[in-house]
Design a protein around this motif. Sequence first.
Motif, short mmCIF file in Angstrom:
data_model
loop_
_atom_site.label_atom_id
_atom_site.label_comp_id
_atom_site.label_asym_id
_atom_site.label_seq_id
_atom_site.Cartn_x
_atom_site.Cartn_y
_atom_site.Cartn_z
N THR A 176 4.71 -11.81 -11.87
CA THR A 176 5.13 -11.66 -10.47
C THR A 176 5.19 -10.19 -10.06
O THR A 176 4.63 -9.78 -9.04
N ILE A 177 5.87 -9.38 -10.86
CA ILE A 177 5.94 -7.94 -10.59
C ILE A 177 4.55 -7.32 -10.70
O ILE A 177 4.17 -6.44 -9.92
N ALA A 178 3.77 -7.79 -11.69
CA ALA A 178 2.43 -7.24 -11.91
C ALA A 178 1.50 -7.50 -10.73
O ALA A 178 0.57 -6.73 -10.49
N ILE A 179 1.75 -8.57 -10.00
CA ILE A 179 0.94 -8.85 -8.81
C ILE A 179 1.45 -8.09 -7.60
O ILE A 179 0.68 -7.44 -6.88
N LEU A 180 2.76 -8.13 -7.36
CA LEU A 180 3.32 -7.61 -6.12
C LEU A 180 3.37 -6.08 -6.06
O LEU A 180 2.99 -5.48 -5.05
N LEU A 181 3.83 -5.43 -7.13
CA LEU A 181 4.01 -3.98 -7.07
C LEU A 181 2.68 -3.22 -6.94
O LEU A 181 2.56 -2.36 -6.04
N PRO A 182 1.66 -3.48 -7.77
CA PRO A 182 0.39 -2.79 -7.56
C PRO A 182 -0.24 -3.10 -6.21
O PRO A 182 -0.91 -2.24 -5.62
N SER A 183 -0.02 -4.31 -5.70
CA SER A 183 -0.57 -4.67 -4.39
C SER A 183 0.08 -3.84 -3.29
O SER A 183 -0.59 -3.37 -2.35
N PHE A 184 1.39 -3.63 -3.41
CA PHE A 184 2.10 -2.80 -2.44
C PHE A 184 1.63 -1.35 -2.54
O PHE A 184 1.37 -0.69 -1.52
N LEU A 185 1.49 -0.84 -3.76
CA LEU A 185 1.00 0.53 -3.96
C LEU A 185 -0.43 0.68 -3.44
O LEU A 185 -0.80 1.72 -2.88
N PHE A 186 -1.23 -0.37 -3.61
CA PHE A 186 -2.60 -0.39 -3.11
C PHE A 186 -2.62 -0.20 -1.60
O PHE A 186 -3.43 0.56 -1.06
N SER A 187 -1.71 -0.88 -0.91
CA SER A 187 -1.64 -0.74 0.55
C SER A 187 -1.22 0.67 0.95
O SER A 187 -1.78 1.27 1.88
N LEU A 188 -0.24 1.23 0.24
CA LEU A 188 0.23 2.58 0.56
C LEU A 188 -0.86 3.62 0.35
O LEU A 188 -0.95 4.61 1.08
N SER A 189 -1.69 3.41 -0.66
CA SER A 189 -2.75 4.39 -0.97
C SER A 189 -3.79 4.49 0.13
O SER A 189 -4.56 5.46 0.17
N HIS A 190 -3.83 3.52 1.03
CA HIS A 190 -4.82 3.53 2.12
C HIS A 190 -4.28 4.12 3.41
O HIS A 190 -5.03 4.28 4.38
N ILE A 191 -3.00 4.45 3.45
CA ILE A 191 -2.43 5.03 4.67
C ILE A 191 -3.13 6.33 5.07
O ILE A 191 -3.39 6.55 6.27
N PRO A 192 -3.45 7.24 4.12
CA PRO A 192 -4.16 8.46 4.53
C PRO A 192 -5.51 8.22 5.19
O PRO A 192 -6.04 9.11 5.86
N SER A 193 -6.07 7.02 5.02
CA SER A 193 -7.38 6.72 5.61
C SER A 193 -7.28 6.27 7.06
O SER A 193 -8.32 6.06 7.71
N MET A 194 -6.07 6.13 7.59
CA MET A 194 -5.91 5.71 8.98
C MET A 194 -6.42 6.80 9.93
O MET A 194 -6.20 7.98 9.70
#
Length: 280
Positions: free
Chosen positions: A157-175
């Motif tokens: 559960t943590i292995a799915i949710l936490l990297p997915s959240f970090l994945f979303s944050l890593s794309h903020i500079p591309s906005m």
Amino acid sequence: MQQHHFSTAKTLIHSAIYFLLFLAGDLLNGLLFDLVFSVVKLPSSESYVIPRMLGCLALTLLLFWFYTTKYLHLKMEDFRITFDIKSWGIILSVLLPVFVVIVYLMVGKIEVNAFGFGDSILSIIASMFMALKAGILEEILFRGFIMRLLESRWGKTIAILLPSFLFSLSHIPSMESFTAAGVVLLVVSGTLVGVMFSLVAYQGNSISNNALMHSVWNFVMVTSILHITTAQGAYGKPFVQILIPSNNILLTGAGFGSEVSLIAVIGYVLVCVIMIIRKK
């Protein structure tokens, strides 16, 4: 990996190091090619993109491999980094962008731009390598190394949710532009995308299927192949452009684009449902 249970501190440190290696591969490759291209002149912008993408892919993979095998004394296979593409992975890789494009065609207007044969071939090849570089490296990092490290320590559960959240944050500079609503939309949609890729990785017991899905999605939706935008927000000159009549952020994706729109989110949810049904 079952016999390698890292402490909490080491799990976080190794995850951070893999992220730094991901950044280092891009940075070092950029410096190297900037030096080379200051001397060597190529005939078109696409001619610069192809070797740069290949170089970044090769260098980052080398850094990942060296740290994994020489420092951690593990194999890439321990992190599900294998080549094992399933037939359903190929089908979903095609159907996801096709679904989103078809829905946008129902609400927008299509425009096709003409290019010379040589320019078209170069642009398609450059777009392909851009898509492969991002799709492969991001999936190896988030759904390979980080997800597997967290899974070994804290479970799926943590292995799915936490990297997915970090994945979303890593794309903020591309906005392209920043608003509170746009950032929230990106984080929610980006996390859902990460969950989708994670479920695909678990279903295939390999990152190859989600890497393929990620790469095909990028090729169609992110590169110069197709742009989905409002007439006012048109940018660049892709092969195909879908002009949408509304500035509603649920349709445009706000400052990030159609990848985080409601239409795309529906596509991600459908893939997640398919993966859950297959698992059962």
